[in-house]
Design a protein around this motif. Structure first.
Motif, mmCIF file in Angstrom:
data_model
loop_
_atom_site.group_PDB
_atom_site.id
_atom_site.type_symbol
_atom_site.label_atom_id
_atom_site.label_comp_id
_atom_site.label_asym_id
_atom_site.label_seq_id
_atom_site.Cartn_x
_atom_site.Cartn_y
_atom_site.Cartn_z
ATOM 1 N N ALA A 34 -2.828 4.454 -10.026
ATOM 2 C CA ALA A 34 -4.100 4.647 -9.326
ATOM 3 C C ALA A 34 -4.308 6.120 -9.030
ATOM 4 O O ALA A 34 -3.347 6.852 -8.752
ATOM 5 N N VAL A 35 -5.552 6.567 -9.102
ATOM 6 C CA VAL A 35 -5.883 7.960 -8.794
ATOM 7 C C VAL A 35 -5.659 8.197 -7.304
ATOM 8 O O VAL A 35 -6.280 7.536 -6.457
ATOM 9 N N ALA A 36 -4.782 9.131 -6.989
ATOM 10 C CA ALA A 36 -4.377 9.335 -5.597
ATOM 11 C C ALA A 36 -5.540 9.738 -4.706
ATOM 12 O O ALA A 36 -5.621 9.328 -3.543
ATOM 13 N N GLU A 37 -6.442 10.541 -5.242
ATOM 14 C CA GLU A 37 -7.564 11.021 -4.437
ATOM 15 C C GLU A 37 -8.547 9.913 -4.070
ATOM 16 O O GLU A 37 -9.386 10.089 -3.177
ATOM 17 N N ASP A 38 -8.458 8.770 -4.746
ATOM 18 C CA ASP A 38 -9.335 7.636 -4.447
ATOM 19 C C ASP A 38 -8.747 6.708 -3.389
ATOM 20 O O ASP A 38 -9.366 5.692 -3.045
ATOM 21 N N LEU A 39 -7.563 7.031 -2.893
ATOM 22 C CA LEU A 39 -6.873 6.146 -1.955
ATOM 23 C C LEU A 39 -6.661 6.816 -0.608
ATOM 24 O O LEU A 39 -6.588 8.047 -0.513
ATOM 25 N N HIS A 40 -6.566 5.993 0.420
ATOM 26 C CA HIS A 40 -6.221 6.448 1.765
ATOM 27 C C HIS A 40 -4.939 5.733 2.181
ATOM 28 O O HIS A 40 -4.874 4.496 2.154
ATOM 29 N N ALA A 41 -3.945 6.500 2.548
ATOM 30 C CA ALA A 41 -2.631 5.929 2.835
ATOM 31 C C ALA A 41 -2.692 4.868 3.922
ATOM 32 O O ALA A 41 -1.942 3.887 3.891
ATOM 33 N N GLU A 43 -5.121 2.797 4.608
ATOM 34 C CA GLU A 43 -5.994 1.656 4.306
ATOM 35 C C GLU A 43 -6.073 1.460 2.798
ATOM 36 O O GLU A 43 -7.075 1.772 2.151
ATOM 37 N N LEU A 44 -4.998 0.912 2.240
ATOM 38 C CA LEU A 44 -4.953 0.686 0.805
ATOM 39 C C LEU A 44 -5.845 -0.495 0.420
ATOM 40 O O LEU A 44 -5.996 -1.446 1.201
ATOM 41 N N SER A 47 -6.546 -5.231 -3.307
ATOM 42 C CA SER A 47 -6.048 -5.525 -4.655
ATOM 43 C C SER A 47 -4.684 -4.886 -4.907
ATOM 44 O O SER A 47 -3.788 -5.514 -5.484
ATOM 45 N N LEU A 48 -4.522 -3.639 -4.476
ATOM 46 C CA LEU A 48 -3.225 -2.976 -4.663
ATOM 47 C C LEU A 48 -2.152 -3.631 -3.802
ATOM 48 O O LEU A 48 -0.995 -3.749 -4.225
ATOM 49 N N ALA A 49 -2.522 -4.048 -2.602
ATOM 50 C CA ALA A 49 -1.562 -4.751 -1.751
ATOM 51 C C ALA A 49 -1.120 -6.055 -2.407
ATOM 52 O O ALA A 49 0.065 -6.434 -2.346
ATOM 53 N N THR A 50 -2.058 -6.749 -3.048
ATOM 54 C CA THR A 50 -1.731 -7.993 -3.747
ATOM 55 C C THR A 50 -0.748 -7.738 -4.885
ATOM 56 O O THR A 50 0.240 -8.467 -5.065
ATOM 57 N N LEU A 51 -1.016 -6.688 -5.661
ATOM 58 C CA LEU A 51 -0.117 -6.356 -6.770
ATOM 59 C C LEU A 51 1.266 -5.974 -6.269
ATOM 60 O O LEU A 51 2.288 -6.408 -6.819
ATOM 61 N N ARG A 52 1.311 -5.177 -5.216
ATOM 62 C CA ARG A 52 2.605 -4.767 -4.665
ATOM 63 C C ARG A 52 3.387 -5.967 -4.157
ATOM 64 O O ARG A 52 4.614 -6.037 -4.317
#
Length: 274
Positions: A34-41, A43-44, A47-52
């Motif tokens: 995932a592009v880091a600049e598009d994320l906030h540590a 408040e992920l 969808s990413l939480a589901t994958l993790r």
């Protein structure tokens, strides 16, 4: 013997908000980026939480550190990348051998670094400073250039090899960008592979593009091309990388077409192993 850091294995895809449900539901996705600049540590995306939660590694990929720039390193951007990597539990983080900032202006595009000793020294200093602020290993990606600076003192392969040697950084090798360099600059991609420390490649990018009027545009909006798959096969024949990832950033096709591209990458990756 070089010990590759714990990182992704298999075949992955670039996670984007526009295709988050597609990526969640797609079979055979071993990891995502995932592009880091598009994320906030703090408040992920869900969808990413589901994958993790399923055990799928999520890797942050930065685009704005401007490691090759002569201006002072933006430590706030390094801190952001570090925070996102920590929030994701990522095994490594990455950015590009490029600059995106000069004279106080943001280019909005990855620009090539002059392949000179002086520019290499600046790059080494910025990479070391970034490594000091990250809690995970840093991988560096070659870019798709539309131009080359004059008076180069080193080939791209030798430049990247010395960068890795002096910093201990790892390589995120983009075979589509190698193809772009071949078309746009007349560079021999096999020579680059000969010169690179392939044991330092932690994973590989592959993406589609289009050639117009003799210029190759790395669009990430077109299907994979035969030359890109052939370069991946050439790389795997020399030293099989642990993982390969499909990038797509625009003009998203139907899910079955994305799945077919992943299958094509997996076939090359697995065929050489066999």
């Amino acid at each position: 013997m070089t010990v590759v850091p714990r990182g992704p294995e298999g075949v992955g895809i670039g996670w984007r908000r526009e295709i988050d449900l597609t990526v969640e539901r797609m079979a055979g996705v071993d990891f995502v980026e995932a592009v880091a600049e598009d994320l906030h540590a703090g408040e992920l995306p869900t969808s990413l939480a589901t994958l993790r939660a399923r055990g799928v590694p999520v890797l942050p990929h930065a685009v704005s550190l401007s490691l090759g720039g002569a201006e002072p390193l933006r430590h706030d951007r390094v801190e952001h990348l570090a925070a996102v990597a920590d929030a994701l539990g990522a095994p490594l983080a990455s950015d590009h051998v490029a600059f995106v900032r000069a004279g106080g202006l943001e280019s909005g595009h990855l620009l090539p670094v002059p392949r000179t000793r002086e520019a290499l020294g600046v790059l080494v200093d910025n990479v070391r400073a970034t490594q000091a602020g990250l809690g995970v290993p840093l991988a560096l990606e070659n870019i798709a250039p539309l131009l080359a600076w004059p008076d180069a003192e080193m080939s791209e392969g030798a430049f990247l090899a010395e960068l890795c040697e002096r910093t201990g950084a790892w390589l995120l090798l983009d075979v589509a960008n190698l193809h772009a360099s071949a078309v746009n600059l007349g560079q021999d991609p096999e020579q680059v592979l000969d010169e690179l420390p392939l044991e330092r490649v932690v994973y590989v990018h592959a993406a589609g593009g289009v050639e117009r009027d003799g210029v190759y545009h790395d669009t990430h909006a077109h299907p994979l091309t035969a030359p890109v798959l052939e370069l991946l096969e050439e790389l795997c024949a020399r030293r099989r990388p642990p993982a390969v990832l499909l990038e797509r950033d625009d003009r998203y096709p139907p899910d079955d077409e994305l799945a077919a591209e992943l299958a094509a990458l997996r076939a090359v990756h697995a065929r050489v192993r066999a």
